[in-house]
Design a protein around this motif. Structure first.
Motif, PDB file in Angstrom:
ATOM      1  N   ARG A   1      -3.899  18.780  49.359  1.00  0.00           N
ATOM      2  CA  ARG A   1      -3.456  19.442  50.594  1.00  0.00           C
ATOM      3  C   ARG A   1      -4.587  20.220  51.224  1.00  0.00           C
ATOM      4  NH1 ARG A   1       2.586  20.401  50.403  1.00  0.00           N
ATOM      5  NH2 ARG A   1       3.254  18.995  48.771  1.00  0.00           N
TER       6      ARG A   1
ATOM      7  N   LEU B   1       4.399  11.510  50.582  1.00  0.00           N
ATOM      8  CA  LEU B   1       4.483  12.857  49.991  1.00  0.00           C
ATOM      9  C   LEU B   1       4.683  12.791  48.481  1.00  0.00           C
ATOM     10  CD1 LEU B   1       6.614  14.664  52.724  1.00  0.00           C
ATOM     11  CD2 LEU B   1       4.136  14.817  52.363  1.00  0.00           C
TER      12      LEU B   1
ATOM     13  N   ARG C   1       2.792  17.964  58.560  1.00  0.00           N
ATOM     14  CA  ARG C   1       3.531  19.241  58.588  1.00  0.00           C
ATOM     15  C   ARG C   1       3.688  19.814  57.180  1.00  0.00           C
ATOM     16  NH1 ARG C   1       2.814  21.943  62.376  1.00  0.00           N
ATOM     17  NH2 ARG C   1       4.576  23.187  61.795  1.00  0.00           N
ATOM     18  N   THR C   2       3.713  18.964  56.176  1.00  0.00           N
ATOM     19  CA  THR C   2       3.821  19.407  54.786  1.00  0.00           C
ATOM     20  C   THR C   2       2.447  19.554  54.147  1.00  0.00           C
ATOM     21  OG1 THR C   2       5.962  18.314  54.554  1.00  0.00           O
ATOM     22  CG2 THR C   2       4.765  18.798  52.517  1.00  0.00           C
TER      23      THR C   2
ATOM     24  N   ARG D   1       8.320   9.964  53.021  1.00  0.00           N
ATOM     25  CA  ARG D   1       8.723  10.470  51.696  1.00  0.00           C
ATOM     26  C   ARG D   1       7.854   9.869  50.592  1.00  0.00           C
ATOM     27  NH1 ARG D   1      13.631  10.056  54.381  1.00  0.00           N
ATOM     28  NH2 ARG D   1      14.104   7.990  53.530  1.00  0.00           N
TER      29      ARG D   1
END
Length: 166
Positions: free
Chosen positions: A59, A53, A80-81, A50
């Motif tokens: 990205r 992120l 994955r994010t 967390r």
């Protein structure tokens, strides 16, 4: 847009340990931006995900993630994010109790480096993970830190960056 390399250190190490410092220098020489957040405020791996992120790293093709030990779990889950261009895992804490990754890593290129004599995370975990997700695995004759194999680790990382065309 330039590419950034984000490093995630292990449970009890720090953001600028021996391996990260060496690999970060290789990335900088290629003109890549380097970040190595300090996760020492918690031993909770999912809290570290967390936190990573929350830093809003770039990205997709603008990002490469490198994780060592617990940081391998953190970067694998975060992939994955973030959908990074590359994911380079060093003795990752995968398939351990509390470190279950239910989904495959998400990156254009994923590589794992692990030591045969790892006394912290069994090499079999990386073997199973690599086989399950069809990712490249390099196994060296070393322990968990792989510090004695730093020159080899540097060459593997350079080859990884070459393959990503960075």
């Amino acid at each position: 847009m330039s590419t950034s390399v984000y490093f995630a250190h292990g449970k009890e190490s720090g953001p600028w340990g021996y391996k990260i410092t060496a690999l970060a220098e290789l990335a900088r020489r290629r003109g890549l931006a380097v970040e190595s957040p300090d996760f020492r405020f918690t031993y909770d791996a999912d809290e570290r995900v967390r936190y990573l992120l929350s830093l809003n790293p770039p990205r997709g093709n603008a990002l490469v993630l490198v994780g060592s030990s617990m940081g391998g779990y953190v970067t694998s889950v975060a992939s994955r994010t973030l959908n990074p261009r590359g994911l380079f895992l060093i003795a990752p804490a995968l398939l351990m109790p509390g470190y279950q990754v239910d989904t495959p890593p998400c990156a254009s290129l994923v590589e794992i480096v692990h030591g045969w004599a790892d006394e912290v995370i069994p090499v079999e975990h990386s073997w199973r993970f690599a086989q399950q997700h069809r990712v490249r695995l390099h196994v060296l004759d070393g322990n968990h830190t792989l510090n004695v194999h730093l020159p080899r680790l540097e060459r593997l990382f350079e080859n990884f960056l070459d393959e990503l065309q960075l």
